[in-house]
Motif scaffolding. Structure first.
Motif, mmCIF file in Angstrom:
data_model
loop_
_atom_site.group_PDB
_atom_site.id
_atom_site.type_symbol
_atom_site.label_atom_id
_atom_site.label_comp_id
_atom_site.label_asym_id
_atom_site.label_seq_id
_atom_site.Cartn_x
_atom_site.Cartn_y
_atom_site.Cartn_z
ATOM 1 N N ILE A 67 24.422 42.301 82.478
ATOM 2 C CA ILE A 67 23.984 43.623 82.039
ATOM 3 C C ILE A 67 22.714 43.984 82.791
ATOM 4 O O ILE A 67 21.692 43.309 82.650
ATOM 5 C CB ILE A 67 23.720 43.675 80.518
ATOM 6 N N SER A 124 18.610 45.222 81.149
ATOM 7 C CA SER A 124 18.758 44.667 79.801
ATOM 8 C C SER A 124 17.479 44.032 79.274
ATOM 9 O O SER A 124 17.506 43.121 78.465
ATOM 10 C CB SER A 124 19.912 43.658 79.761
ATOM 11 N N GLU A 182 19.964 45.555 73.618
ATOM 12 C CA GLU A 182 20.850 45.517 72.459
ATOM 13 C C GLU A 182 22.258 45.096 72.878
ATOM 14 O O GLU A 182 22.923 44.335 72.160
ATOM 15 C CB GLU A 182 20.893 46.877 71.767
ATOM 16 N N THR A 183 22.701 45.579 74.030
ATOM 17 C CA THR A 183 24.014 45.173 74.537
ATOM 18 C C THR A 183 24.044 43.690 74.831
ATOM 19 O O THR A 183 25.014 42.996 74.510
ATOM 20 C CB THR A 183 24.363 45.976 75.806
ATOM 21 N N MET A 215 26.612 41.108 73.077
ATOM 22 C CA MET A 215 27.530 40.315 73.915
ATOM 23 C C MET A 215 27.374 38.831 73.609
ATOM 24 O O MET A 215 28.358 38.096 73.486
ATOM 25 C CB MET A 215 27.248 40.566 75.400
ATOM 26 N N VAL A 241 28.054 45.352 83.201
ATOM 27 C CA VAL A 241 27.602 46.594 82.582
ATOM 28 C C VAL A 241 26.520 47.208 83.466
ATOM 29 O O VAL A 241 25.431 46.643 83.614
ATOM 30 C CB VAL A 241 27.060 46.357 81.161
ATOM 31 N N ASN A 257 23.996 49.464 83.470
ATOM 32 C CA ASN A 257 23.188 50.200 82.505
ATOM 33 C C ASN A 257 21.867 50.685 83.081
ATOM 34 O O ASN A 257 21.387 51.755 82.703
ATOM 35 C CB ASN A 257 22.906 49.305 81.290
ATOM 36 N N ARG A 270 21.315 50.311 69.380
ATOM 37 C CA ARG A 270 22.408 49.422 68.996
ATOM 38 C C ARG A 270 23.727 50.173 68.820
ATOM 39 O O ARG A 270 24.799 49.627 69.093
ATOM 40 C CB ARG A 270 22.058 48.681 67.703
ATOM 41 N N ALA A 309 25.168 50.410 72.142
ATOM 42 C CA ALA A 309 25.570 49.064 72.558
ATOM 43 C C ALA A 309 26.897 48.650 71.928
ATOM 44 O O ALA A 309 27.703 47.950 72.554
ATOM 45 C CB ALA A 309 24.478 48.058 72.196
ATOM 46 N N GLU A 310 27.135 49.060 70.705
ATOM 47 C CA GLU A 310 28.401 48.741 70.045
ATOM 48 C C GLU A 310 29.585 49.349 70.800
ATOM 49 O O GLU A 310 30.656 48.734 70.900
ATOM 50 C CB GLU A 310 28.386 49.254 68.602
ATOM 51 N N ILE A 360 29.617 50.037 74.045
ATOM 52 C CA ILE A 360 29.736 49.258 75.282
ATOM 53 C C ILE A 360 30.485 47.955 75.021
ATOM 54 O O ILE A 360 31.375 47.574 75.784
ATOM 55 C CB ILE A 360 28.339 48.976 75.874
ATOM 56 N N LEU A 361 30.109 47.278 73.938
ATOM 57 C CA LEU A 361 30.779 46.026 73.589
ATOM 58 C C LEU A 361 32.272 46.247 73.385
ATOM 59 O O LEU A 361 33.098 45.461 73.864
ATOM 60 C CB LEU A 361 30.155 45.442 72.322
#
Length: 244
Positions: free
Chosen positions: A10, A13, A20-21, A25, A83, A85, A213, A216-217, A219-220
């Motif tokens: 990521i 990050s 958060e990602t 993860m 990712v 980001n 977050r 991030a959810e 992305i997850l």
């Protein structure tokens, strides 16, 4: 994801959506490669993961430097999830835009994910599986004064998502984008301030800023096998801003 089943890289990050990602993860079982320019903040993200019994390591990288990008790809090795980001968030009217900042944003927001993906995708293709998630913005779809450079670079990233999906998906590598709306991150607050951020909330259907977050959810989800039939998609996580 099962523990140690996936390796996830990521960029950006060391804070905000990226950190958060990284934590999500790791909690889902991935071995996480945390990347950014600030080693102290990177170490803090890694520590927050390892303190929770996750696995993570930090690799410093300057996304405006192609040599640094190549080193990041080499040190990350073969990854299952990438990712993109990290980004520079310049805010300026077009007529006042500094050319140097324009070049820096193009380097970090377009060239960096392009070169990094070109370096990492062959490893995914060789495995016959992988997931690339690009992080865009709602400003790539709607005109917002003062964000000409940022929105243009993110629109380019969304275009790359579609092209990469066409190129890589036949080999089992999915490529998708999440396009966040106004999110309470240090970068956003430093650019528009608390008052400006609150003004953004009035334009959304939910009437509030996102927590990092929450983005991030998404992305997850896109990175995980739960999104196994999604590729070439841009998911708007913007509280309805681009829909209503």
């Amino acid at each position: 994801m099962k523990r140690s089943d996936k390796v996830a890289l990521i960029t950006g990050s060391t804070g905000g959506i990226g950190s958060e990602t990284a934590r999500l993860m790791a909690a889902a079982g991935a071995d996480v490669v945390v990347s950014g320019r600030n080693a102290e903040r990177g170490a803090a993200t890694v520590r927050s993961i390892t303190d929770a019994d996750g696995r993570a390591r930090f690799v410093a990288a300057d996304l405006t430097d192609p040599t640094s990008l190549r080193r990041l790809a080499d040190e990350a090795g073969t990854v299952d999830i990438s990712v993109n980001n990290a980004a520079i968030f310049p805010g300026s009217p077009t007529v006042d835009q500094d050319p140097g900042t324009l070049d820096e944003a193009l380097s970090a927001n377009v060239r960096a994910p392009y070169l990094l993906t070109a370096a990492l995708a062959p490893g995914m293709i060789a495995k016959g599986a992988g997931s690339i998630v690009n992080v865009s913005t709602m400003a790539a779809r709607i005109g917002m004064p003062g964000l000409s450079v940022y929105s243009a670079t993110k629109a380019a990233l969304e275009s790359l998502t579609r092209t990469w999906a066409a190129e890589f998906s036949p080999a089992g590598v999915r490529v998708n984008t999440v396009a966040p709306g106004p999110t309470r991150t240090d970068m956003v607050l430093a650019t528009v301030g608390e008052e400006g951020a609150e003004q953004f909330t009035k334009t959304t259907a939910l009437g509030r800023l996102a927590a990092p977050r929450e983005i991030a959810e998404v992305i997850l989800f896109l990175a995980s096998d739960r999104a196994s039939y999604l590729t070439g998609a841009t998911v708007a996580a913007d509280a309805g801003r681009t829909a209503v």
